[in-house]
Structures are given as C-alpha cells and as structure tokens.
Design an enzyme around this catalytic site. Structure first.
Site, PDB file in Angstrom:
ATOM      1  N   SER A 577      65.477  90.382  97.127  1.00 29.29           N
ATOM      2  CA  SER A 577      64.660  91.007  96.098  1.00 29.29           C
ATOM      3  C   SER A 577      65.574  91.700  95.094  1.00 29.29           C
ATOM      4  O   SER A 577      66.411  91.052  94.474  1.00 29.29           O
ATOM      5  CB  SER A 577      63.644  91.950  96.736  1.00 29.29           C
ATOM      6  OG  SER A 577      62.640  92.296  95.830  1.00 29.29           O
ATOM      7  N   ASP A 663      55.225  84.009  95.934  1.00 25.95           N
ATOM      8  CA  ASP A 663      55.717  85.359  95.747  1.00 25.95           C
ATOM      9  C   ASP A 663      55.167  85.934  94.439  1.00 25.95           C
ATOM     10  O   ASP A 663      55.310  85.319  93.378  1.00 25.95           O
ATOM     11  CB  ASP A 663      57.246  85.347  95.714  1.00 25.95           C
ATOM     12  CG  ASP A 663      57.866  86.725  95.809  1.00 25.95           C
ATOM     13  OD1 ASP A 663      57.162  87.718  95.551  1.00 25.95           O
ATOM     14  OD2 ASP A 663      59.065  86.804  96.120  1.00 25.95           O
ATOM     15  N   HIS A 697      56.383  87.135  99.214  1.00 24.92           N
ATOM     16  CA  HIS A 697      57.634  87.859  99.040  1.00 24.92           C
ATOM     17  C   HIS A 697      58.325  88.141 100.376  1.00 24.92           C
ATOM     18  O   HIS A 697      59.549  88.159 100.446  1.00 24.92           O
ATOM     19  CB  HIS A 697      57.355  89.182  98.313  1.00 24.92           C
ATOM     20  CG  HIS A 697      58.577  89.875  97.826  1.00 24.92           C
ATOM     21  ND1 HIS A 697      59.402  89.339  96.860  1.00 24.92           N
ATOM     22  CD2 HIS A 697      59.128  91.079  98.164  1.00 24.92           C
ATOM     23  CE1 HIS A 697      60.400  90.176  96.619  1.00 24.92           C
ATOM     24  NE2 HIS A 697      60.259  91.235  97.400  1.00 24.92           N
TER      25      HIS A 697
END
Length: 735
Positions: A577, A663, A697
């Site tokens: 991320s 995501d 995610h």
C-alpha cells in the site's frame, strides 16, 4: 551466498502492452502517460492483459512450485487449525471465535455466563473436535464458511449484538470492494429478519434499545459521508439521515461509548476532528456538537464517571503534538473549557483512552514501543484518580496493547503482548490487585522454542542525522562465525511502511519461521511517516518531508550492510500500500542497495491519483500528500518522488508487484502501469505482476488461500536470496 541469476533459466516473454499516449498539463507542466488506458476495468483488453501478466508470472516462477507447496505445508503444520479465541464477556454471555481444521473461515459463538460475579473466561477441558461444541451450551451465531459458500471472496465486517442480546447485526462483503451488506439475525429463532442494508461501510452500532441502530454509507469517491438511523423491521429507504458531512476532506464514523450512555459520531480529516453526540436511549435523538472543528486540532471523546460526576474524556493535540488527556462536562464545550488530566509530554505519545467504572485505560507510546497505562478511579476522591501505573512486559521488543474490553463494569483489563520471538499472548489484569493471568498464548506446533532465536533493536542514521530504529530477528545459529572476521552476513528481508502515523511494531509471525529457519533474517525499518516515535515522527515523514521516509529506509538497508548483518545483493525489501510507494521510490533512488523488491498493492502512481478528485480517497488524502491540482509546489514535490513518474533506465533489482482487481484503496491500474513503464524504460528490468482477480486491498480471503498467497511471495523472496533450494533443516521443521 550469491543471489540466483535469472538469466540462468530460459525466460518466458512478458506481455507486450500497446502504448496509447495521453497528455495533461498542470501549472505549465505537461505529463504524457502511455498506459492510462489500463484504468478501464470493464475493457476486455485490460482483463486480458492482467491475465496475460498472471500467465507470465506463473511461467517465470514455475520452478518454485514445489517450494511454494512446501512453504504452505510448513505454515499449516505449525498452526493449530481447530482452535478458539479467549472468550470475552458482554452482559450475560461469553463470546468467542472458533476455527476448524479444513475450513477457510470458522464461526462466531457464545455461551451463557454461569456465575455473574466471575470474570474468569471459561476454558475448554480439552481441544474440541470440529464437530463438537468447544464449551458446554455453545450457541453458534454465525457459520462463516456457510455464509461464504459460493463466493470466491468473503469478508465479515462489523458484527454487533443488540442490547437485549437477542439480535445480531452483521456485515458481509463478497466482492472485496469494502461495500458491505448488513443483515439482522434473530438469535432466539436462528432466522434472518427482513432488514437488509446495502452500501454500508463496516457494520452497525446499536442504540441503548434493541429497536434501532446506526450505520455509515459512502459517496461516489468511497468517502464515508453519511450516518443513518435504521429502525428494525423497516426498509432501508425509510432510514433517517442523522448527519451528512459535506466537506470532502472529512469522513465520518459512528460508535457508542462503553458506558452505553451516548452514541458518538466522529467527523475527521487528516489533521482536524469534530464530534457529535446523541442520547443512546432516544431513537429520535438529534446530534449536538461537542466542540466545533478547528483546523489542526484533533480530539476524541469517551464518557466516564470521575469523582461521581459524568465527564467527557477529551484526548486532544491542542496543547502539544503528542496529545493531552483532558476532562470536560458532557455538553457543548469549547477547548478553553477542557481541564488537563494527563498533561502533554513530548516524550510520550498518548494514542487512545478507554473509560471503565473503576479505571481508565490509556494506550501510549514511548521509546518506540506501545504501552498500556491504567489510572485507578475512586468515586470518593475529589480528583477521581488515585493511582497511575504502567503494565510492563520483559523484552527489548515487547509490544503490548489493550485487547477486547467491551464492558464498562468489568474489573479486569484484557491486554495482548507479542514480540519478534514471542507468539501473541492474551492476559487479564485484575485492576484492584494488579494480578496478571495468562489466558492464552497463540500455539505454534512442532516444538517451536523462542530461545532458538534472537531479536535486536538497532539504530541507523539518516542523511539528516535522525536516528531510525530497526527491529530485527534471526536464528541464533544463522550467522556462522569466523574467529578472524566475525559473524557472516545472512540474507535479510527488510520491511517498511512509513505513512498515516501507522506504526509497524514488532510482532510474531508463523509464516516468517519458514524464512528464519532457512537462515535468513527479518527486519522492520521504522521509518518516518509512521508513528513509532510519536506524532513528530509522523509529521517529519509527510507532505514536504516525505523524502525522509525513503532516505530512512535506504539508510536502514545500508546500516545493516555496514554492520555486517547482510550484503546488498542479499537484501529483499518489502512493503504494501503506502509501503508499496516506499518500495517504488527506493527502487528508483537506490536500486543498487537491494537484491529484490516486493511491492504489495503499491501506491506507485501517486501523482495521477492525487490529481483526480473523483477517485477514492483523493481529497481526504490532501493533508497527507498535498494537493497537486491546486498547488504547483505540491505538484513538483509529488512528481519528484512518484515511482511511476521517476522510472528511468536503471539497473533495477528484480521486482514482484502484487495487486487485486477489486481494490478500492489502491486501484490495480497503478502497479499495472508501473510494471509496463519499468519494462519499456529499463529493458533489462526483471519485473513480475501478479493480480488477484477476486480480491480487494487486503488480498485473498480465507486462511488457506491466504497461506498459499503468502507462500507464493515467500518462495519468490527465498529465490532472490539464493535460498530456494535450501530446505528447512530437519531439526527446525514442525513436528
């Protein structure tokens, strides 16, 4: 130990991606993007390209198939598959989760409290079989495998019990986009009610009566902007809008104080907050504002009874960056009316506070590690606080935090502890006697012994002189020593994040043992942008100071080399991320310092994202990264480090980029474009892209799928370290 040469094996050909250049100008700067067309998720050509990349990655890693299976088997063999969590008491029931051998998801359960005066959680007499109750009188509330049946992806969001213990509101996501559906189950009959709410973020918060609850929904940019009140037995279309937050920088969330007295609604931006309060017992209550927002002032609220008086606890940064704990009357109160309870201390970051009938629990951070602090209350004391003490655990890297403590009247505090070598442990602490009871330590099968490993806190020096902490773990026998030259360097996985004040504290991992037992080390670089050393550590790694995050990580890698722990070709860097942004930046800025890089769901096309206010999370992130659309200085700053914009013809180490099609936080298009540009700009780059086609995610769902997923990544890492052919020594294997 040399890293493997990828040219030693025949290579499959990577997909050839068509260039479709588009240009855009901001502040007199023009960018041309050849691959923005990959953003069209519904375009069959885009899906075909992602699938072709997956095929290429599978072909390039086919030689690791046996190792991946071995790693999966090792994780599985070390895990007690049929297990239950430590029960937590809420009113007249003990609640706990169960896992079952062979099942992906497990179940949530409860049993009735048999002794109202006892806060000692029940324990099974012996390991329960999957087809048996774990505790006498067990009631299964949710069978998650049953709910997941027929879905490639499944995630349980929030679940909460009504105040009369009869209804269960729970949220599920079967896509991975974090848009949940809330349903209500009658626990007396086992039937679902007609209530079904879609587009919900997270779960539901009950009022003080079982006829209504609150929930949040998101706007088109995935920003939670509305709080609703739902009455049981009615359609979602008739739900009452309680609060709408129009400012695109702010998001809203709803909860209830532990005292059950108030429902609180938080409206928060990155550096500013505002709370609204409702009477939890009134299903028609209108919210009132406790203290109006002031730019740069953050605060949170909880309800306590101190000195016999109803009080709001206000944790705020108006007196200093590391936060102060104050008290205020439970009515609209400007910050001039807040009275300090724990004064601001530059060396102690106050992170959270929880109120109970007889004590307060403060989560704080000092010396780079989190700690639990308890303040004893005395209703007869004018000040209310009669003692103030820390819950201490031995060990240089002991990480502790408050666990599940849902009941206002409970006389105990549930605390969790872990380290790089100690599996997660759960304790109950009797506040009156301070007696500590170990309720459970996460089992590690196969004869795991923490004494076989060593953990260290190291310190690197950044270019500007800042001292950056590193947490490291390795087997004691991994570094063979030469009497003349000392311990030999070992392969090392260096993890980093560095954003949003998120702290990556020392923690234990079963999967990591497969790395350590093959002779590698694992380290966390606690870089600026995170919160490990307090709010100032975060502030010094965002906006105009973002380069510090990258400098710190590179400095940590070089320190580990300079001190003999490893060599550049044996270091694999990993981050996900915002940590994936870190990976992309260090690849451009110091490719020679690493032998491989793993970038998970990486935020690598940050300039494109921050220029588009219609994308998920962009506007709410301006205070983290800057607004390049409105501010030319922010544009130039982000452009200076954006991984996608700074790809060059450099000697990149091998890179594995991993993403998910659904995501909503970091869109798949970012790593897809990045990989394409790396290949086009640096023809010698060895870059792989792996896309999960039914995940979000957090990656794939289900524990076995997650273990396979991690085994894939670990196999690639071990291959880069030259350890792919090194089996776990028999004496280290799980038995």
């Amino acid at each position: 130990m040399p890293a493997p040469d990828p040219q030693a094996r025949p290579l499959a050909e990577p997909p050839v991606l068509e260039r479709r250049p588009v240009s855009a100008s901001y502040h007199g700067r023009t960018r041309t993007d050849d691959y923005e067309w990959l953003r069209a998720k519904d375009d069959p050509a885009v899906i075909a390209h992602l699938e072709a990349e997956n095929d290429y990655t599978q072909a390039r890693t086919a030689h690791l198939a046996d190792l991946r299976q071995q790693l999966f088997d090792e994780i599985k063999s070390r895990t007690l598959e049929t297990d239950l969590s430590v029960p937590t008491r809420v009113r007249g029931y003990w609640y706990y989760g169960r896992s079952f051998e062979g099942r992906q998801y497990g179940a949530s359960c409860r049993v009735a409290v048999t002794d109202p005066d006892s806060w000692t959680p029940p324990r099974p007499a012996e390991a329960a079989r999957p087809d048996e109750p774990a505790l006498p009188g067990e009631e299964m509330l949710l069978d998650l495998d049953q709910l997941a049946d027929g879905h490639e992806f499944f995630s349980l969001g929030g679940s909460s019990i009504s105040p009369d213990d009869r209804l269960l509101a729970y949220a599920t996501d079967v896509v991975g986009d974090e848009r949940y559906t809330v349903r209500v189950k009658d626990l007396t009959t086992g039937e679902l009610l007609g209530d079904e709410l879609t587009g919900v973020l997270g779960g539901a918060t009950w009022g003080a009566t079982p006829d209504h609850f609150y929930y949040s929904t998101i706007d088109e940019t995935w920003r939670p902007d509305k709080i609703w009140r739902h009455r049981i037995g009615t359609d979602q279309a008739s739900d009452e809008l309680v609060l709408h937050e129009p400012d695109a920088r702010f998001w809203v969330g709803v909860g209830r104080t532990r005292s059950r007295r108030y429902v609180v609604i938080a409206a928060s931006a990155k550096n500013t907050s505002e709370y609204h309060v409702l009477d939890a017992a009134d299903p028609t209550a209108e919210p009132w504002c406790f203290a109006e927002r002031e730019e740069g002032v953050e605060y949170s609220l909880d309800h306590a009874v101190i000195g016999g008086e109803d009080t709001f606890l206000v944790l705020h940064n108006a007196s200093g960056a590391e936060f102060e704990l104050a008290t205020a009357p439970p009515r609209p109160t400007a910050r001039t009316g807040w009275t300090p309870l724990i004064a601001h201390d530059r060396g102690v970051r106050l992170e959270d506070v929880d109120a109970f009938a007889t004590h307060l629990v403060v989560q704080q951070r000092s010396d780079g590690l989190p700690r639990v602090r308890i303040l004893d209350l005395d209703p007869d004391s004018p000040r209310g606080i009669v003692d103030d003490w820390l819950v201490e655990f031995p060990g240089e890297l002991a990480t502790s935090g408050a666990g599940s403590n849902p009941t206002f009247e409970q006389p105990t505090v549930r605390v969790g502890m872990t380290s790089m070598i100690e599996p997660a442990s759960v304790y109950d602490i009797d506040v009156r006697t301070r007696e500590r009871t170990l309720l459970k330590q996460a089992p590690v099968l196969g004869g795991y012994d923490p004494a076989d490993y060593e953990e260290h806190r190291l310190w690197a020096t950044a270019p500007d002189g800042a001292r950056v902490p590193i947490s490291l773990v390795v087997r004691k026998d991994a570094r063979s020593a030469d009497p003349e030259v000392g311990a030999a360097p070992v392969p090392l996985l260096l993890y980093g994040y560095g954003a949003y004040e998120a702290s990556i504290d020392p923690y234990f991992s079963v999967a990591r043992l497969s790395l350590l037992d093959r002779g590698a080390a694992f380290a966390i670089a606690h870089v600026r942008g995170g919160g490990e050393l307090g709010r100032h550590w975060y502030d010094d790694g965002k906006l105009a100071h973002k380069q510090h995050t990258f400098d710190d990580f590179i400095a940590c890698a070089r320190h580990l080399v300079a001190t003999g722990w490893t060599t550049p070709d044996l270091i694999v860097a990993e981050g996900a991320s915002a940590g994936g942004l870190l990976m992309g930046a260090i690849a451009n800025q110091a490719p020679e310092a690493f032998g491989g890089i793993v970038a998970g769901v990486p935020f690598v096309d940050i300039l494109t994202t921050m220029l588009d206010a219609t994308l998920p999370l962009t506007v709410t992130e301006y205070d983290e990264w800057g607004n390049p659309e409105a501010d030319p200085e922010a544009y130039d700053l982000i452009a200076s480090y954006s991984p996608y914009d700074n790809v060059a013809d450099l000697p990149y180490p091998p890179i594995l980029a991993e993403t998910s099609l659904n995501d909503t936080r970091v869109l798949y298009v970012e790593p897809a474009k990045w990989v394409a540009r790396l290949r086009a700009t640096a023809p010698g780059a060895d870059v792989l892209l792996r896309t999960e086609m039914a995940a979000g995610h957090g990656g794939v769902s289900g524990r076995y799928r997650a273990w396979h997923d991690r085994a894939f990544t670990l196999a690639w890492i071990l291959d880069r370290m030259g350890l792919a052919a090194v089996g776990t020594p028999p004496e280290h294997r799980a038995r």
